[in-house]
Design a protein around this motif. Structure first.
Motif, mmCIF file in Angstrom:
data_model
loop_
_atom_site.group_PDB
_atom_site.id
_atom_site.type_symbol
_atom_site.label_atom_id
_atom_site.label_comp_id
_atom_site.label_asym_id
_atom_site.label_seq_id
_atom_site.Cartn_x
_atom_site.Cartn_y
_atom_site.Cartn_z
ATOM 1 N N SER A 134 0.860 -1.185 0.000
ATOM 2 C CA SER A 134 0.000 0.000 0.000
ATOM 3 C C SER A 134 0.891 1.228 0.000
ATOM 4 N N SER A 135 0.414 2.268 -0.668
ATOM 5 C CA SER A 135 1.221 3.487 -0.742
ATOM 6 C C SER A 135 0.423 4.673 -0.234
ATOM 7 N N VAL A 136 1.148 5.701 0.169
ATOM 8 C CA VAL A 136 0.477 6.873 0.711
ATOM 9 C C VAL A 136 1.217 8.158 0.348
ATOM 10 N N GLY A 137 0.441 9.186 0.074
ATOM 11 C CA GLY A 137 0.977 10.537 -0.114
ATOM 12 C C GLY A 137 0.149 11.455 0.774
ATOM 13 N N PRO A 138 0.680 11.841 1.942
ATOM 14 C CA PRO A 138 -0.114 12.674 2.850
ATOM 15 C C PRO A 138 0.087 14.161 2.582
ATOM 16 N N GLU A 139 -1.006 14.889 2.400
ATOM 17 C CA GLU A 139 -0.922 16.343 2.220
ATOM 18 C C GLU A 139 -1.038 16.989 3.601
ATOM 19 N N GLN A 140 -0.016 17.729 3.959
ATOM 20 C CA GLN A 140 0.113 18.237 5.333
ATOM 21 C C GLN A 140 -0.220 19.726 5.414
ATOM 22 N N ALA A 163 2.885 18.896 0.270
ATOM 23 C CA ALA A 163 2.576 17.515 -0.103
ATOM 24 C C ALA A 163 3.797 16.846 -0.709
ATOM 25 N N PRO A 164 4.047 15.607 -0.298
ATOM 26 C CA PRO A 164 5.159 14.856 -0.886
ATOM 27 C C PRO A 164 4.656 13.962 -2.021
ATOM 28 N N ILE A 165 5.566 13.397 -2.772
ATOM 29 C CA ILE A 165 5.198 12.350 -3.731
ATOM 30 C C ILE A 165 5.026 11.062 -2.935
ATOM 31 N N TYR A 166 4.048 10.268 -3.321
ATOM 32 C CA TYR A 166 3.710 9.099 -2.509
ATOM 33 C C TYR A 166 4.806 8.030 -2.470
ATOM 34 N N THR A 167 4.761 7.234 -1.430
ATOM 35 C CA THR A 167 5.692 6.115 -1.267
ATOM 36 C C THR A 167 4.955 5.028 -0.460
ATOM 37 N N ASN A 191 -4.949 11.780 3.353
ATOM 38 C CA ASN A 191 -4.183 10.550 3.228
ATOM 39 C C ASN A 191 -4.520 9.894 1.888
ATOM 40 N N ASN A 192 -3.712 10.183 0.856
ATOM 41 C CA ASN A 192 -3.933 9.574 -0.457
ATOM 42 C C ASN A 192 -3.379 8.164 -0.425
ATOM 43 N N TRP A 193 -4.254 7.197 -0.682
ATOM 44 C CA TRP A 193 -3.893 5.803 -0.433
ATOM 45 C C TRP A 193 -4.214 4.920 -1.631
ATOM 46 N N SER A 194 -3.308 4.011 -1.918
ATOM 47 C CA SER A 194 -3.544 3.093 -3.026
ATOM 48 C C SER A 194 -2.790 1.791 -2.780
ATOM 49 N N ILE A 195 -3.019 0.794 -3.643
ATOM 50 C CA ILE A 195 -2.265 -0.453 -3.522
ATOM 51 C C ILE A 195 -1.672 -0.820 -4.870
ATOM 52 N N GLN A 251 1.924 -2.336 -11.038
ATOM 53 C CA GLN A 251 0.514 -2.207 -11.388
ATOM 54 C C GLN A 251 -0.266 -1.615 -10.214
ATOM 55 N N ASN A 252 -0.912 -0.473 -10.451
ATOM 56 C CA ASN A 252 -1.765 0.134 -9.425
ATOM 57 C C ASN A 252 -3.110 -0.592 -9.442
ATOM 58 N N LEU A 253 -3.422 -1.264 -8.356
ATOM 59 C CA LEU A 253 -4.618 -2.105 -8.333
ATOM 60 C C LEU A 253 -5.904 -1.294 -8.205
ATOM 61 N N ASP A 274 -14.071 17.292 -10.491
ATOM 62 C CA ASP A 274 -14.986 17.569 -9.398
ATOM 63 C C ASP A 274 -14.664 16.632 -8.255
ATOM 64 N N ARG A 275 -13.680 16.994 -7.476
ATOM 65 C CA ARG A 275 -13.305 16.073 -6.426
ATOM 66 C C ARG A 275 -14.022 16.445 -5.142
ATOM 67 N N ASN A 276 -15.293 16.271 -5.158
ATOM 68 C CA ASN A 276 -16.129 16.535 -3.991
ATOM 69 C C ASN A 276 -15.308 16.665 -2.711
ATOM 70 N N ASN A 334 -7.236 6.965 -9.309
ATOM 71 C CA ASN A 334 -6.403 5.764 -9.174
ATOM 72 C C ASN A 334 -5.976 5.561 -7.725
ATOM 73 N N LYS A 335 -6.646 6.265 -6.840
ATOM 74 C CA LYS A 335 -6.329 6.187 -5.410
ATOM 75 C C LYS A 335 -7.518 6.717 -4.631
ATOM 76 N N PHE A 336 -7.529 6.460 -3.349
ATOM 77 C CA PHE A 336 -8.548 7.046 -2.493
ATOM 78 C C PHE A 336 -7.913 8.115 -1.633
HETATM 79 P P1 ADP Z 1 -4.072 16.398 -6.668
HETATM 80 O O1 ADP Z 1 -4.878 16.396 -7.909
HETATM 81 O O2 ADP Z 1 -4.839 16.315 -5.401
HETATM 82 O O3 ADP Z 1 -2.975 17.429 -6.656
HETATM 83 P P2 ADP Z 1 -1.974 14.520 -6.869
HETATM 84 O O4 ADP Z 1 -1.856 13.536 -7.961
HETATM 85 O O5 ADP Z 1 -1.025 15.645 -6.864
HETATM 86 O O6 ADP Z 1 -3.441 14.980 -6.779
HETATM 87 O O7 ADP Z 1 -1.862 13.753 -5.512
HETATM 88 C C1 ADP Z 1 -1.966 14.281 -4.253
HETATM 89 C C2 ADP Z 1 -1.183 13.338 -3.390
HETATM 90 O O8 ADP Z 1 -1.545 12.001 -3.706
HETATM 91 C C3 ADP Z 1 0.319 13.441 -3.603
HETATM 92 O O9 ADP Z 1 0.956 13.282 -2.358
HETATM 93 C C4 ADP Z 1 0.577 12.261 -4.506
HETATM 94 O O10 ADP Z 1 1.895 11.800 -4.411
HETATM 95 C C5 ADP Z 1 -0.392 11.251 -3.931
HETATM 96 N N1 ADP Z 1 -0.632 10.124 -4.842
HETATM 97 C C6 ADP Z 1 -0.688 10.135 -6.194
HETATM 98 N N2 ADP Z 1 -0.840 8.874 -6.659
HETATM 99 C C7 ADP Z 1 -0.875 8.060 -5.589
HETATM 100 C C8 ADP Z 1 -0.988 6.647 -5.395
HETATM 101 N N3 ADP Z 1 -1.105 5.809 -6.425
HETATM 102 N N4 ADP Z 1 -0.974 6.178 -4.133
HETATM 103 C C9 ADP Z 1 -0.870 7.009 -3.095
HETATM 104 N N5 ADP Z 1 -0.761 8.327 -3.211
HETATM 105 C C10 ADP Z 1 -0.755 8.851 -4.422
#
Ligand code: ADP
Ligand code: MG
Length: 696
Positions: free
Chosen positions: A188-194, A273-277, A321-325, A331-333, A432-434, A444-446
């Protein structure tokens, strides 16, 4: 001047350093541990430790520490120097594999929730090779997990790693069913916007509430707030710009992919915001980011406020908390695919998340619960305390079509047979990201939006990983060994959509009508930490979390206790701070001003007895009314705080905090804020909202 490319990650013992400094065989072996979770050989650890030490010494390090995340919510470290005496009276610099792998901090004063009696004060830390070691100051920091002597987790990393393991196990089962025999690992990966606020240090220092609790406990509204929307994405002021530049530089040196920065909605509020990991590394990085944000701010004469609600009446700070697997093959599931099979697989993973969020709404809510965050959730600025999901109109229409076996109107009017037909093309809803939805699908993520700005993201990701692992397990149990995979899959997806419809909501989450509707749908609405936290021990939650070996029952009990203790302690500190400020600063200031106004009126009257002094008389009456009120309310607040000692357990105490202490704090505040609006600024004992919000 070095370029970013040159210095990025220069303080991290990362893959580049490992490759350059380790014998090929050792590197391979370590890599296997990192990528696949293979057990690490002690002989390998010795060689890694030596290389790590040599690298750290070259960078000027003198100490090392096992860096860990106890349940206090911040990170802990105990520094040991590398020095060891040599026979000639000098020293040599030593660091063994054993010291790398295991540490024994004196851990008796970290919260354990009763897990470990103090006579058994030994806890130990173990190296987490999946998160790179780094240098901070003159110390080599080794990311570690922290456990009690009996193996019980006392930190946030251990259960996070376990939850990632559970998700990996179950997701691989599903992938195999779809014919994927090559993926080795699912992560699972996460990109948290702080979000955060910056306030001038000299003003911060003058406010006891900010210093004690991180938020203002008093303060009349500034004449201008965020109503003009002129701060959001506005021009960044030079002083803030300088701060952000230095912050980025420090984060980049630590290999943290800080990517975007901008002004937020409220005055003096910003976001990074960082790039996700991976969720593990992302959590470590977010903890480090918060620490460095605060440190660098001081160098610029600023204080970085990470509290969820530093100012009443102004937007608070959250963390998305941007989250994906994804698989190790990239492959992003949670990304819709191009082929029928990929699409069916995407829909199954999507359903797994839908089911997880509905079945474990309570766990998601309580994973973000703190006294600070309670001020945001449901206050028309952050998502409500009700968990729901937003999928976007088009994806929702696809699900509706599947559920009702009707043709999806977006495509040719054909009924869909999953795994056979191509998923109808739908536009990813990224525009439209409610923003009002607590849990939104963004292509491609929640994006889980309920986290508070000061929260460790570990808790939310532990619950997400575990709950989704549980859905996947149920699916895999059902699908493994069926004769007709496609039909079974179709039925399963249909059933999930039908059963969990109630959690999907595409409307305005800030609307009161939604709260009423959510109640009708049977969704839970836990407004406070005191309400939600005890549900961690509900039977269904214990069963799920223990069956995936994310927590033991004992660990869950201790966590419930600690989280509620944190809640009670934070509010009690706030209440005590208010009492002190009211008694020693605010009431005396109101009185002094009232006296001076009264004295002035008397003087005027002596000069000329026909001067009515209506203004003075009315003002003095009002001021006296407020100071009398504040005096009584202070005593009442002291009383309800003293009563906490009578609570029979932490659950009762937290209910008393919610029902008695917090309302009394509100009352006291409202009298003091009203008095502030009438008091000459030169008399007010500390900086006002205008000073703080517009002072940078
Ligand atoms: P926004 O349209 O909100 O700017 P971004 O693509 O910039 O969307 O993403 C916001 C956050 O989500 C960033 O921290 C980014 O790294 C993270 N993010 C993007 N793709 C993924 C992913 N597949 N899994 C987790 N986080 C992700
Ligand atoms: Mg966002």
């Amino acid at each position: 001047m070095e370029t970013v490319k040159e210095y990025f990650g220069c303080n991290v013992f990362d893959d580049r350093e490992m490759k350059a400094n380790l014998p090929a065989k050792v590197y391979q072996s370590l890599k296997k541990t990192i990528d696949e979770g293979a057990v690490l050989d002690v002989s390998v650890a010795n060689i890694v430790a030596e290389a790590m030490k040599e690298w750290a010494l070259k960078k000027g390090a003198t100490h090392y520490t096992h860096w860990f995340q106890p349940l206090t919510g911040i990170t802990a470290e105990k520094h040991d120097s590398f020095i060891s005496p040599s026979p000639d009276g000098g020293v040599i610099m030593e660091f063994s594999g054993k010291e790398l792998i295991k540490g024994e901090p004196d851990a008796s004063s970290f919260p354990t929730g009763g897990i470990r009696a103090t006579f058994e004060a030994r806890g130990y830390t173990t190296w987490d090779p999946t998160s790179y070691a780094f240098i901070k100051g003159k110390t080599l920091c080794i990311p570690t997990a922290f456990c009690a002597y009996g193996g019980q987790a006392l930190d946030k990393k251990t259960p996070l790693l376990r939850s990632m393991e559970a998700l990996n196990t179950q997701a691989l089962r599903i992938l195999r069913l779809f014919g994927n025999d090559t993926a080795k690992r699912v992560t699972s990966s996460v990109g948290p916007e702080q979000e955060y606020f910056l306030v001038p240090k000299e003003m911060y220092d003058k406010r006891l509430d900010l210093r004690m609790s991180g938020r203002t406990l008093f303060g009349a509204k500034a004449p201008k707030g965020q109503e003009m929307d002129d701060h959001y994405f506005g021009i960044i002021k030079p002083r803030v710009q300088a701060y952000m530049e230095e912050l980025n530089e420090e984060l980049w040196k630590l290999g943290i992919l800080a990517k975007t920065e901008h002004n937020e909605v409220a005055p003096s509020q910003h976001e990074l915001a960082p790039i996700y990991t991976t969720t593990n590394v992302g959590t470590d990085h977010n903890q480090l980011t918060m620490e460095i944000m605060q440190k660098i701010a001081l160098k610029h004469g600023l204080v970085c406020l990470l509290h969820e609600k530093p100012f009443a009446g102004v937007n608070g700070s959250g963390k998305h908390n941007n989250w994906s697997i994804a698989t190790d093959e990239g492959q992003n599931l949670l990304s819709p695919g191009a082929t029928p099979y990929e699409n069916a697989q995407f829909l199954l993973f999507l359903c797994a998340v839908i089911k997880a969020v509905d079945d474990y709404q309570d766990l998601l809510r309580l994973s973000v619960a703190t006294a600070g965050n309670d001020h945001r959730l449901g206050a028309n600025e952050a998502p409500p305390a009700v968990v729901s999901m937003f999928l976007g109109d088009e994806l929702q229409a696809v699900l509706d079509a599947i559920e009702t076996d009707t043709p999806y109107s977006g495509a040719e009017k054909t009924k869909m047979q999953l795994g056979v037909d191509v998923l109808p093309l739908f536009n990813r809803d990224t525009t439209d990201r409610n923003r009002t939805s607590p849990f939104a699908f963004t292509g491609n993520k929640f994006e889980f939006r309920m986290l508070g700005s000061s929260n460790s993201i570990a808790c939310a990701n532990i619950m997400l990983n575990s709950a989704v692992a549980e859905s996947l397990k149920i699916y895999a149990d059902r699908l493994e060994g069926v004769d007709d995979f496609e039909t079974a899959l179709h039925e399963m997806i249909k059933k999930t959509i039908k059963d969990h419809k109630r959690i999907m909501f595409n409307g305005n989450g800030y609307d009161d009508a939604w709260i009423a509707e959510a109640e009708k749908r049977g969704l839970s609405n836990y407004k406070t930490t005191a309400d939600c936290m005890p549900h961690l021990l509900d039977e269904k939650n214990v069963k799920m979390l223990t069956s995936h070996k994310v927590f033991t029952l004992e660990e869950l009990q201790s966590r419930t206790e600690i989280m509620l203790e944190n809640y009670c302690k934070s509010v009690t500190i706030e209440a005590n701070t208010m009492v002190q400020m009211a008694k020693t600063q605010i009431i005396p200031a109101i009185e002094k001003y009232a006296m001076d106004v009264a004295t002035g009126a008397n003087t005027k009257k002596q000069l000329n007895s026909s001067i009515a002094c209506n203004y003075e008389s009315s003002l003095v009456s009002k001021l006296s009314e407020y100071s009398d009120k504040a005096y009584v309310q202070t005593a009442e607040l002291e009383k309800v705080v003293a009563d906490l000692a009578e609570a029979k357990d932490i659950i009762e105490e937290s209910a008393m905090i919610r029902d008695n202490v917090l309302p009394k704090m509100e009352e006291l505040r409202s009298s003091c804020d009203a008095a502030e609006e009438l008091t000459a600024k030169s008399y007010w004992p500390f900086p006002t909202y205008s000073d703080l919000l517009f002072g940078v």
